[in-house]
Write a protein that holds these residues in place. Structure first.
Motif, short mmCIF file in Angstrom:
data_model
loop_
_atom_site.label_atom_id
_atom_site.label_comp_id
_atom_site.label_asym_id
_atom_site.label_seq_id
_atom_site.Cartn_x
_atom_site.Cartn_y
_atom_site.Cartn_z
N ILE A 144 0.85 -1.19 0.00
CA ILE A 144 0.00 0.00 0.00
C ILE A 144 0.88 1.24 0.00
CG2 ILE A 144 -0.18 0.05 2.54
CD1 ILE A 144 -3.03 1.25 2.14
N ILE A 145 0.49 2.21 -0.80
CA ILE A 145 1.13 3.54 -0.72
C ILE A 145 0.20 4.41 0.11
CG2 ILE A 145 2.03 5.51 -1.98
CD1 ILE A 145 2.43 3.72 -4.39
N LYS A 146 0.66 4.76 1.31
CA LYS A 146 -0.18 5.47 2.27
C LYS A 146 -0.36 6.93 1.87
CE LYS A 146 2.69 4.32 5.54
NZ LYS A 146 3.32 4.16 6.89
N GLY A 147 -1.42 7.53 2.39
CA GLY A 147 -1.65 8.96 2.16
C GLY A 147 -0.94 9.81 3.20
N THR A 148 -1.20 11.10 3.15
CA THR A 148 -0.55 12.07 4.03
C THR A 148 -0.76 11.71 5.50
OG1 THR A 148 -0.99 13.76 2.38
CG2 THR A 148 -0.36 14.52 4.57
N GLU A 149 0.29 11.84 6.30
CA GLU A 149 0.20 11.55 7.73
C GLU A 149 -0.81 12.46 8.41
OE1 GLU A 149 3.41 10.67 10.76
OE2 GLU A 149 4.59 10.78 8.92
N ASN A 150 -1.51 11.91 9.41
CA ASN A 150 -2.51 12.66 10.19
C ASN A 150 -3.72 13.07 9.36
OD1 ASN A 150 -0.86 12.55 12.53
ND2 ASN A 150 0.31 14.31 11.77
N ASN A 151 -3.91 12.42 8.20
CA ASN A 151 -5.08 12.69 7.36
C ASN A 151 -6.09 11.58 7.63
OD1 ASN A 151 -6.60 12.03 4.69
ND2 ASN A 151 -5.98 14.16 4.47
N ASP A 185 -8.68 10.47 5.92
CA ASP A 185 -8.92 9.55 4.78
C ASP A 185 -7.80 8.52 4.70
OD1 ASP A 185 -11.11 11.08 4.18
OD2 ASP A 185 -10.16 12.17 2.55
N ALA A 186 -6.57 8.98 4.81
CA ALA A 186 -5.42 8.09 4.72
C ALA A 186 -5.44 7.06 5.85
CB ALA A 186 -4.13 8.90 4.78
N ALA A 187 -5.77 7.50 7.06
CA ALA A 187 -5.79 6.60 8.21
C ALA A 187 -6.86 5.51 8.05
CB ALA A 187 -6.03 7.40 9.49
N GLN A 188 -8.04 5.90 7.58
CA GLN A 188 -9.12 4.92 7.40
C GLN A 188 -8.78 3.91 6.31
OE1 GLN A 188 -12.45 7.51 6.67
NE2 GLN A 188 -12.91 7.77 8.84
N ARG A 189 -8.15 4.36 5.24
CA ARG A 189 -7.80 3.46 4.14
C ARG A 189 -6.69 2.50 4.56
NH1 ARG A 189 -8.21 8.24 -0.58
NH2 ARG A 189 -10.35 8.79 0.04
N LEU A 190 -5.73 2.99 5.34
CA LEU A 190 -4.66 2.12 5.83
C LEU A 190 -5.22 1.08 6.80
CD1 LEU A 190 -1.68 1.35 6.15
CD2 LEU A 190 -1.50 3.12 7.94
N ARG A 191 -6.11 1.47 7.68
CA ARG A 191 -6.71 0.53 8.64
C ARG A 191 -7.48 -0.56 7.90
NH1 ARG A 191 -11.61 0.56 11.48
NH2 ARG A 191 -12.12 2.65 10.71
N ALA A 192 -8.22 -0.17 6.86
CA ALA A 192 -8.98 -1.15 6.09
C ALA A 192 -8.04 -2.13 5.38
CB ALA A 192 -9.85 -0.43 5.07
N TYR A 193 -6.96 -1.62 4.82
CA TYR A 193 -5.96 -2.47 4.15
C TYR A 193 -5.41 -3.50 5.13
CZ TYR A 193 -1.08 -3.59 2.89
OH TYR A 193 0.11 -4.23 2.67
N CYS A 194 -5.02 -3.05 6.31
CA CYS A 194 -4.45 -3.96 7.31
C CYS A 194 -5.46 -5.02 7.74
CB CYS A 194 -3.97 -3.18 8.54
SG CYS A 194 -2.54 -2.11 8.22
#
Length: 338
Positions: free
Chosen positions: A180-187, A189-198
């Motif tokens: 996964i290529i993560k989005g901007t830190e503390n964003n 949208d990025a946090a929710q997408r990373l959590r879903a990926y994991c």
């Protein structure tokens, strides 16, 4: 400059009568109405927008505050918003905060008193900033903001559901090393997408390796750099899920530069489904948000609040996503899955 007093004197009526005619309110007989309009045209009288808004308590303008104005995502939100505002005979006042808290406060202060309602998209907005800088009577719609409050209408993309479905799809294609290529830190949208990926990687047998989680900033350049870094891993990932399409486009360029075939050697997917995704080579698989519709829905929600003088019951809506499956993940074009 011609004033309303000049029009009233020339037409032989009171200032109040001129105001009623030009604002199309109150009883005025047709002969007087036509005489006032003819006089105003002859004198080239232009009503003061500020004076009109003060007297009518209405500006005929609505505000849109975005984090940025660059890129297809924001341009599509803006296009949908502007078209819907124009259809309702409103002007759209647009500002950008660049995710800076001081810029956000300045923009809110600028909008106050100049718009009838405000749509805000900002990952850094909070209830305290809103309450400090905006009157409670001003209708506000929060678009993809992390504000836990029932005092505002809100529309949020189902980031988690979309990212989970895309990761699962890649795993169901037989991939186990999905990066996964993560989005901007503390964003948010990025946090929710990373959590879903994991979560999807755990549930469907993927290799949950932190080295497969490359940093990004939602830009094409960061996608290029992240993909370059992922290609240095041994073994390489067999699929890459970029947290937005801009990074996926950057990643596609990096893979092409390195001579890596997509999807034969590495499958690729993005998030947002910007219009250009369907015209890339190979065409880009992505999580479809319906960006133009997002702008339309935001303005429609705001106009409902304006018409009800912000006394309506506020709604917090999560908008569903679906998968646009195309060539970059090994699927035929234009296949959709929820």
């Amino acid at each position: 400059m011609t004033t309303i007093r000049d029009v009233a004197r020339e037409a032989g009526v009171s200032i109040a009568t001129v105001s009623r005619v030009l604002n199309n309110v109150g009883p005025v007989d047709e002969e007087t109405r036509e005489r006032v309009r003819h006089t105003a045209r002859r004198l080239k009288y232009v009503p003061s927008a500020l004076g009109r808004s003060l007297s009518m308590k209405k500006t005929d303008a609505i505000g849109l505050l975005l984090p940025d104005l660059f890129g297809e995502f924001f341009s599509e939100v803006l296009r949908g918003s502007d078209q819907t505002a124009q259809q309702a005979h409103y002007h759209l006042v647009v500002s950008s905060s660049h995710n800076n808290k001081e810029e956000i406060r300045a923009a809110l202060t600028m909008m106050r008193g100049r718009v009838d309602g405000l749509v805000i998209m900002s990952p850094h907005i909070d209830a305290e900033t809103l309450n400090e800088n905006l009157p409670h009577s001003l209708p506000v719609v929060l678009l993809n903001c992390c504000v836990e409050s029932d005092k505002f209408d809100s529309l949020n993309i189902d980031n988690y559901g979309g990212a989970f479905a895309m990761t699962r799809h890649l795993l169901e294609h037989g991939h186990r090393r999905v990066a996964i290529i993560k989005g901007t830190e503390n964003n948010i949208d990025a946090a929710q997408r990373l959590r879903a990926y994991c979560d999807a990687m755990r549930q469907y047998g993927g290799e949950l390796d932190e080295r497969l989680q490359a940093s990004g900033t939602f830009s094409e350049a960061s996608g290029y750099d992240a993909a370059t870094t992922l290609l240095e891993l041994h073994p390489r990932p067999t699929a890459i899920f970029a947290s937005n399409d801009s990074m996926a486009i950057g990643a596609l360029s990096a893979l092409r530069d390195k001579g890596v075939e997509v999807p034969q050697e590495i499958a690729l997917a993005g998030f947002d489904d910007v219009p250009i995704a369907a015209y890339l080579t190979p065409t880009l698989t992505s999580v479809k948000v319906g960006i133009h519709r997002l702008g339309v829905r935001a303005i429609e929600t705001l106009l409902h609040a304006v018409r009800n003088k912000n006394a309506h019951r506020k709604q917090q809506v999560v908008l569903p996503t679906e998968l646009s499956l195309r060539e970059s993940c090994g699927c035929p074009n234009a296949t959709h899955r929820t």
